[in-house]
Scaffold this active site. Sequence first.
Site, PDB file in Angstrom:
ATOM      1  N   PRO A  75       0.818  -1.222   0.000  1.00 46.87           N
ATOM      2  CA  PRO A  75       0.000   0.000   0.000  1.00 46.87           C
ATOM      3  C   PRO A  75       0.849   1.267   0.000  1.00 46.87           C
ATOM      4  CG  PRO A  75      -0.933  -1.604   1.495  1.00 46.87           C
ATOM      5  CD  PRO A  75       0.374  -2.182   1.032  1.00 46.87           C
ATOM      6  N   CYS A  76       0.409   2.229  -0.797  1.00 46.66           N
ATOM      7  CA  CYS A  76       1.193   3.460  -0.993  1.00 46.66           C
ATOM      8  C   CYS A  76       0.564   4.672  -0.313  1.00 46.66           C
ATOM      9  CB  CYS A  76       1.347   3.743  -2.487  1.00 46.66           C
ATOM     10  SG  CYS A  76      -0.220   4.093  -3.330  1.00 46.66           S
ATOM     11  N   GLN A  77      -0.582   4.492   0.356  1.00 50.20           N
ATOM     12  CA  GLN A  77      -1.319   5.668   0.842  1.00 50.20           C
ATOM     13  C   GLN A  77      -0.510   6.512   1.828  1.00 50.20           C
ATOM     14  OE1 GLN A  77      -2.498   2.631   0.542  1.00 50.20           O
ATOM     15  NE2 GLN A  77      -4.537   2.624  -0.370  1.00 50.20           N
ATOM     16  N   PHE A 109       2.580   7.159   1.667  1.00 48.36           N
ATOM     17  CA  PHE A 109       3.656   7.858   0.964  1.00 48.36           C
ATOM     18  C   PHE A 109       3.141   8.790  -0.122  1.00 48.36           C
ATOM     19  CE2 PHE A 109       5.301   3.497   1.936  1.00 48.36           C
ATOM     20  CZ  PHE A 109       6.089   3.870   3.021  1.00 48.36           C
ATOM     21  N   SER A 110       1.952   8.531  -0.633  1.00 47.86           N
ATOM     22  CA  SER A 110       1.455   9.255  -1.798  1.00 47.86           C
ATOM     23  C   SER A 110       1.206  10.724  -1.491  1.00 47.86           C
ATOM     24  CB  SER A 110       0.150   8.604  -2.291  1.00 47.86           C
ATOM     25  OG  SER A 110      -0.400   9.357  -3.353  1.00 47.86           O
TER      26      SER A 110
END
Length: 318
Positions: free
Chosen positions: A131-133, A135-136
């Site tokens: 999951p990238c949330q 870092f995004s």
Amino acid sequence: LITVREAARLQGFPDSFRFVGSGRRPLIQVGNAVPPLLAFQLAKMYEAGSVVDLFSGVGGLSLGFEWAGFELIAASDNDEAANEAVRTNARRLHDPVISADLGEPAEHAAVMREVKKRLSGRLDVLIGGSPCQGFSTAGFARMDDPRNKLLFAFIAAVEDLRPRTVIMENVPALMWRRRRPFLEAIVQQLRALGYMPNAKILHVEGYGVPQLRRRLFVAASLDRDVAWPRPWRRILDPAQLEHQPHADQHHLLDAPATVREAISDLPSAAAHSPTERMEYAGAATSDYQRWARDEIDVSTLLRGPRQGATQETLFAAA
């Protein structure tokens, strides 16, 4: 909003791919996926073999690898709707899905045991996009987001499975500022395990995907340097060309695929249910549309725009 099928076309999914769930869930599945069209070009860097997909979501990354001839041994995620989509689109004899929360040590260990049972030899490629949330730049980018630790759950799987090659996907924001320590820690851990890691930002319009999207990939092998696929479409500004493989000639390439090229043949209304059949709005007017309709294969789509180009040229080593 655009329809699910329009979103899927723009993300590099063919029309034969089916999404699962109601409301916004299919659109979220599309948005979280790695474009399979890009994944195919990454997969062509390597000799086909076995592949395992962790944090697999709807399976965009592993779908591209399967197009390139890889055998999907296992796909693991804790999103049941996404897992069901992987099962629904299965083109194999066995169900590859292992439903699990890879952030939980006991479930992670159980997945590792099951993967080893399914392998007949050494794993060739381990892929995944945790999951990238956290870092995004599109979200709150909380450094204490518990999902950030899942990057290291992936590294733990690398240590346990010891694949020949590793490919991780996430957001480009890991390259910069306060998120950079996460990327540096991943690279250091891969090196400590004997891998040769290389991080790049791929601009997806350069690979025929009709959108402006940039994705970070970390590729690492035990016994070879990384070869990155060449872009075959022009890269648009704003761009991070210093991190894009083979960027020096990008301005000489064909123009990027447009939204019109991708979806102008689709009906403007959405289907009322996943099983409702919808007629196309007209005949296919581009190679992209013909590919999405399964009228030409992905290799033909990649060869078409470059006169005289060969697969060897498109996938030459960096």
